[in-house]
Structure formats: C-alpha cells, structure tokens
Write a protein that holds these residues in place. Structure first.
Motif, PDB file in Angstrom:
ATOM      1  N   PHE A  77       0.828  -1.193   0.000  1.00  0.00           N
ATOM      2  CA  PHE A  77       0.000   0.000   0.000  1.00  0.00           C
ATOM      3  C   PHE A  77       0.873   1.257   0.000  1.00  0.00           C
ATOM      4  CE2 PHE A  77      -1.927   3.062   3.046  1.00  0.00           C
ATOM      5  CZ  PHE A  77      -2.738   3.627   2.137  1.00  0.00           C
ATOM      6  N   SER A  78       0.436   2.269  -0.759  1.00  0.00           N
ATOM      7  CA  SER A  78       1.293   3.425  -0.940  1.00  0.00           C
ATOM      8  C   SER A  78       0.819   4.644  -0.170  1.00  0.00           C
ATOM      9  CB  SER A  78       1.346   3.793  -2.421  1.00  0.00           C
ATOM     10  OG  SER A  78       0.146   4.371  -2.835  1.00  0.00           O
ATOM     11  N   ALA A  79       0.275   4.546   0.941  1.00  0.00           N
ATOM     12  CA  ALA A  79      -0.143   5.805   1.484  1.00  0.00           C
ATOM     13  C   ALA A  79      -0.141   5.876   2.969  1.00  0.00           C
ATOM     14  CB  ALA A  79      -1.518   6.147   1.019  1.00  0.00           C
ATOM     15  N   VAL A  80      -0.695   6.448   3.205  1.00  0.00           N
ATOM     16  CA  VAL A  80      -1.194   6.972   4.286  1.00  0.00           C
ATOM     17  C   VAL A  80      -2.040   7.173   4.819  1.00  0.00           C
ATOM     18  CG1 VAL A  80      -1.241   7.900   4.373  1.00  0.00           C
ATOM     19  CG2 VAL A  80      -1.353   8.805   4.616  1.00  0.00           C
ATOM     20  N   ILE A  81      -1.704   8.295   4.455  1.00  0.00           N
ATOM     21  CA  ILE A  81      -2.223   8.839   4.799  1.00  0.00           C
ATOM     22  C   ILE A  81      -2.573   8.229   5.082  1.00  0.00           C
ATOM     23  CG2 ILE A  81      -2.807   9.589   3.899  1.00  0.00           C
ATOM     24  CD1 ILE A  81      -3.342  10.985   4.806  1.00  0.00           C
ATOM     25  N   ALA A  82      -1.361   7.387   4.873  1.00  0.00           N
ATOM     26  CA  ALA A  82      -1.192   7.798   5.009  1.00  0.00           C
ATOM     27  C   ALA A  82      -1.929   8.208   5.745  1.00  0.00           C
ATOM     28  CB  ALA A  82      -0.479   8.273   4.584  1.00  0.00           C
TER      29      ALA A  82
ATOM     30  N   GLY B  20       9.752  -4.407   1.847  1.00  0.00           N
ATOM     31  CA  GLY B  20      10.885  -4.568   0.951  1.00  0.00           C
ATOM     32  C   GLY B  20      11.218  -3.351   0.110  1.00  0.00           C
ATOM     33  N   ALA B  21      12.375  -3.430  -0.555  1.00  0.00           N
ATOM     34  CA  ALA B  21      12.894  -2.301  -1.326  1.00  0.00           C
ATOM     35  C   ALA B  21      11.982  -1.900  -2.478  1.00  0.00           C
ATOM     36  CB  ALA B  21      14.282  -2.641  -1.857  1.00  0.00           C
ATOM     37  N   ASP B  22      11.238  -2.835  -3.057  1.00  0.00           N
ATOM     38  CA  ASP B  22      10.339  -2.496  -4.159  1.00  0.00           C
ATOM     39  C   ASP B  22       9.146  -1.681  -3.695  1.00  0.00           C
ATOM     40  OD1 ASP B  22      11.824  -3.693  -6.141  1.00  0.00           O
ATOM     41  OD2 ASP B  22      10.739  -5.595  -6.047  1.00  0.00           O
ATOM     42  N   TRP B  23       8.841  -1.774  -2.398  1.00  0.00           N
ATOM     43  CA  TRP B  23       7.612  -1.173  -1.900  1.00  0.00           C
ATOM     44  C   TRP B  23       7.905  -0.079  -0.885  1.00  0.00           C
ATOM     45  CZ3 TRP B  23       3.900  -2.160  -5.084  1.00  0.00           C
ATOM     46  CH2 TRP B  23       3.933  -3.323  -5.831  1.00  0.00           C
ATOM     47  N   PHE B  24       7.658  -0.301   0.397  1.00  0.00           N
ATOM     48  CA  PHE B  24       7.851   0.774   1.381  1.00  0.00           C
ATOM     49  C   PHE B  24       9.307   1.010   1.755  1.00  0.00           C
ATOM     50  CE2 PHE B  24       3.286   0.373   2.822  1.00  0.00           C
ATOM     51  CZ  PHE B  24       2.938   1.636   2.396  1.00  0.00           C
ATOM     52  N   LYS B  25      10.156  -0.013   1.582  1.00  0.00           N
ATOM     53  CA  LYS B  25      11.578   0.110   1.928  1.00  0.00           C
ATOM     54  C   LYS B  25      11.713   0.654   3.345  1.00  0.00           C
ATOM     55  CE  LYS B  25      15.935   1.367  -0.302  1.00  0.00           C
ATOM     56  NZ  LYS B  25      16.576   2.157  -1.393  1.00  0.00           N
ATOM     57  N   THR B  26      11.130  -0.072   4.292  1.00  0.00           N
ATOM     58  CA  THR B  26      10.984   0.443   5.649  1.00  0.00           C
ATOM     59  C   THR B  26      12.298   0.631   6.401  1.00  0.00           C
ATOM     60  OG1 THR B  26      10.609  -1.810   6.469  1.00  0.00           O
ATOM     61  CG2 THR B  26       8.668  -0.499   5.893  1.00  0.00           C
ATOM     62  N   LYS B  27      13.349  -0.083   6.020  1.00  0.00           N
ATOM     63  CA  LYS B  27      14.627   0.124   6.711  1.00  0.00           C
ATOM     64  C   LYS B  27      15.141   1.542   6.502  1.00  0.00           C
ATOM     65  CE  LYS B  27      16.322  -4.641   6.901  1.00  0.00           C
ATOM     66  NZ  LYS B  27      17.417  -5.566   6.511  1.00  0.00           N
TER      67      LYS B  27
ATOM     68  N   THR C 152      -8.178   8.756  -2.802  1.00  0.00           N
ATOM     69  CA  THR C 152      -7.534   7.811  -3.699  1.00  0.00           C
ATOM     70  C   THR C 152      -6.154   8.338  -4.075  1.00  0.00           C
ATOM     71  OG1 THR C 152      -9.639   7.047  -4.610  1.00  0.00           O
ATOM     72  CG2 THR C 152      -7.664   6.611  -5.908  1.00  0.00           C
ATOM     73  N   LEU C 153      -5.138   7.488  -3.938  1.00  0.00           N
ATOM     74  CA  LEU C 153      -3.766   7.851  -4.259  1.00  0.00           C
ATOM     75  C   LEU C 153      -3.259   7.008  -5.419  1.00  0.00           C
ATOM     76  CD1 LEU C 153      -2.286   7.887  -0.647  1.00  0.00           C
ATOM     77  CD2 LEU C 153      -3.199   9.831  -1.923  1.00  0.00           C
ATOM     78  N   VAL C 154      -2.266   7.517  -6.119  1.00  0.00           N
ATOM     79  CA  VAL C 154      -1.542   6.741  -7.132  1.00  0.00           C
ATOM     80  C   VAL C 154      -0.204   6.361  -6.505  1.00  0.00           C
ATOM     81  CG1 VAL C 154      -0.499   6.750  -9.428  1.00  0.00           C
ATOM     82  CG2 VAL C 154      -2.686   7.916  -9.030  1.00  0.00           C
ATOM     83  N   ARG C 155       0.003   5.078  -6.261  1.00  0.00           N
ATOM     84  CA  ARG C 155       1.156   4.629  -5.478  1.00  0.00           C
ATOM     85  C   ARG C 155       2.488   5.029  -6.098  1.00  0.00           C
ATOM     86  NH1 ARG C 155       3.232   0.124  -7.912  1.00  0.00           N
ATOM     87  NH2 ARG C 155       1.876  -1.091  -9.294  1.00  0.00           N
ATOM     88  N   THR C 156       2.580   5.032  -7.431  1.00  0.00           N
ATOM     89  CA  THR C 156       3.843   5.360  -8.073  1.00  0.00           C
ATOM     90  C   THR C 156       4.201   6.840  -7.954  1.00  0.00           C
ATOM     91  OG1 THR C 156       2.609   5.461 -10.168  1.00  0.00           O
ATOM     92  CG2 THR C 156       3.834   3.432  -9.697  1.00  0.00           C
ATOM     93  N   ASP C 157       3.250   7.690  -7.583  1.00  0.00           N
ATOM     94  CA  ASP C 157       3.570   9.093  -7.307  1.00  0.00           C
ATOM     95  C   ASP C 157       4.545   9.203  -6.147  1.00  0.00           C
ATOM     96  OD1 ASP C 157       1.942   9.981  -9.323  1.00  0.00           O
ATOM     97  OD2 ASP C 157       0.302  10.633  -8.004  1.00  0.00           O
ATOM     98  N   TYR C 158       4.580   8.169  -5.304  1.00  0.00           N
ATOM     99  CA  TYR C 158       5.440   8.157  -4.121  1.00  0.00           C
ATOM    100  C   TYR C 158       6.541   7.100  -4.226  1.00  0.00           C
ATOM    101  CZ  TYR C 158       1.670  11.020  -2.327  1.00  0.00           C
ATOM    102  OH  TYR C 158       0.745  12.020  -2.158  1.00  0.00           O
TER     103      TYR C 158
ATOM    104  N   GLY D 162       6.402   0.738  -5.513  1.00  0.00           N
ATOM    105  CA  GLY D 162       6.283  -0.182  -6.626  1.00  0.00           C
ATOM    106  C   GLY D 162       7.405   0.063  -7.604  1.00  0.00           C
ATOM    107  N   GLN D 163       8.541  -0.596  -7.389  1.00  0.00           N
ATOM    108  CA  GLN D 163       9.715  -0.409  -8.230  1.00  0.00           C
ATOM    109  C   GLN D 163       9.840  -1.564  -9.225  1.00  0.00           C
ATOM    110  OE1 GLN D 163      12.123   2.311  -7.853  1.00  0.00           O
ATOM    111  NE2 GLN D 163      10.376   3.146  -6.736  1.00  0.00           N
ATOM    112  N   GLY D 164      10.736  -1.386 -10.206  1.00  0.00           N
ATOM    113  CA  GLY D 164      11.009  -2.456 -11.154  1.00  0.00           C
ATOM    114  C   GLY D 164       9.769  -2.918 -11.890  1.00  0.00           C
ATOM    115  N   GLU D 165       9.523  -4.220 -11.865  1.00  0.00           N
ATOM    116  CA  GLU D 165       8.386  -4.780 -12.592  1.00  0.00           C
ATOM    117  C   GLU D 165       7.043  -4.326 -12.032  1.00  0.00           C
ATOM    118  OE1 GLU D 165       7.930  -9.043 -12.131  1.00  0.00           O
ATOM    119  OE2 GLU D 165       9.134  -8.973 -10.301  1.00  0.00           O
ATOM    120  N   PHE D 166       7.058  -3.716 -10.851  1.00  0.00           N
ATOM    121  CA  PHE D 166       5.810  -3.243 -10.242  1.00  0.00           C
ATOM    122  C   PHE D 166       5.565  -1.754 -10.486  1.00  0.00           C
ATOM    123  CE2 PHE D 166       7.426  -6.733  -7.530  1.00  0.00           C
ATOM    124  CZ  PHE D 166       6.457  -7.672  -7.849  1.00  0.00           C
ATOM    125  N   SER D 167       6.397  -1.128 -11.335  1.00  0.00           N
ATOM    126  CA  SER D 167       6.265   0.309 -11.576  1.00  0.00           C
ATOM    127  C   SER D 167       5.146   0.639 -12.565  1.00  0.00           C
ATOM    128  CB  SER D 167       7.593   0.875 -12.094  1.00  0.00           C
ATOM    129  OG  SER D 167       7.957   0.265 -13.324  1.00  0.00           O
TER     130      SER D 167
END
Length: 199
Positions: free
Chosen positions: A6-11, A102-109, A164-170, A173-178
């Motif tokens: 998930f790409s947000a947050v808001i988040a 993971g690095a493709d997604w939130f890369k939490t480290k 509604t968010l577009v995850r790739t704006d942030y 989703g890297q590589g094949e998930f972009s």
C-alpha cells in the motif's frame, strides 16, 4: 504470486489518527484545552484497498500516531499531523505482507514512516471539511487534500474520510511493479476515527 504494498497513508489517513498531542509548557496546554483530541485507537481504523492481478483486497495500518487540534469555532487554528508506521501494514496474505517492507515497496529500513501534515483546514459544508497539506512516503512529498466529515457530541468526536492515491507518485512499486500490469496503481485510503477531547 506477485506481491503488493500500500502506498499511502495517509497515510494519511490518514488524517486524524493517533495519540493526543504532548503537553509540555503552559502555552501548549492552553492550546490543547482549546481543541486537542485523543484518538480512541480501539474504535478507530486506518484502512486501504488495492488490486492485485485484477483481484481486490483490503488491509490496515496497525500502528500510527497523530497530533490533532480542531475547534469548529476556530478552524483557522486547526492542525493535523500524522505519522504512520509503514511496517505495520497488513492485508492478511502472508506472501504479500512479507513483501510490504521490501525495497520495491515501502523500503521500511530506510523510510520507516509516512507522514501527513496539514497546512490548513477549511469547511466545505455542514460537518464537512478538507485538510490541505502534504503527504510524504519514501522521502517523496506531494500536496494532498483530504476530505472528511466530522461530528462532535460533547467531548466525543466521530470523523470519516477517504482519498484515492496513485502509489507510483510516491515511488511505491519499483522495477516490474512500476506499472499497473500486476498491481493496480490506484490505492484507496479510508479512515473512521473516534476521539475524546483533551482537557
């Protein structure tokens, strides 16, 4: 099986979730009595929805914190600052959830949190508002307007909102998930908040 995050947050939601503002000096204490709210985490939800290979799914952030000041009679002084632990995202799918940090997604480290900070809050109708500010994920900051409804009954408040968010704006989703081939680009974020006035 392809994995999603998930790409947000808001988040965000993002937007009125968390713990009461800290009271340190006399001035913050006065501000708190004027409109600070402590969120009832047991009764509040910060949710998200997405699609993977065409199949819809939903999840939730289990850990978040916020400083909220909101007085309908003094809306110019209102503020919302939310911090979401991106590593707490869970969808109930073991493989998907293992991929979220993971690095493709939130890369939490490197980026353990997502943050929403309001610049201002405006009334848009009866019990209806917009929090206008910025959302930061993976060190990418973009403007975000979050619509929500709010009802206050004495010292209790109930708020609901969605965006509604577009995850790739942030950069989520890297590589094949972009692209949206495997995982949908749009992510729905919603929240239901119960809170008590801080005195």
């Amino acid at each position: 099986m392809r994995s999603f995050v998930f790409s947000a947050v808001i988040a965000v939601a993002l937007a009125a979730c968390g713990e009461p503002a800290q009271k340190a000096e006399a001035a913050p204490a006065a501000q708190a009595s004027a409109g600070a709210w402590a969120v009832d985490k047991g009764a509040s939800k910060l949710l998200f929805t997405g699609a993977q290979t065409g199949n819809k799914f939903e999840g939730a952030f289990r850990s978040f914190a916020a400083d909220i000041v909101f007085d309908p009679d003094n809306i110019s002084a209102a503020s919302i600052d939310v911090t979401v632990d991106t590593g707490s995202a869970a969808t109930g799918d073991r493989q998907r959830d293992a991929a979220l940090p993971g690095a493709d997604w939130f890369k939490t480290k490197e980026f353990p949190t997502a943050k929403f900070s309001s610049r201002d809050i405006i009334a848009t109708g009866e019990n209806a508002y917009e929090a206008r500010g910025t959302l930061t994920i993976r060190d990418i900051t973009r403007d975000l307007t979050l619509p929500f409804t709010l009802r206050i009954d004495g010292e209790r408040a109930h708020a609901e909102g969605a965006v509604t968010l577009v995850r790739t704006d942030y950069g989520v989703g890297q590589g094949e998930f972009s692209t949206g081939e495997w995982v949908g680009l749009e992510v729905g974020v919603s929240f239901v908040i119960e809170a008590t006035k801080v005195r």
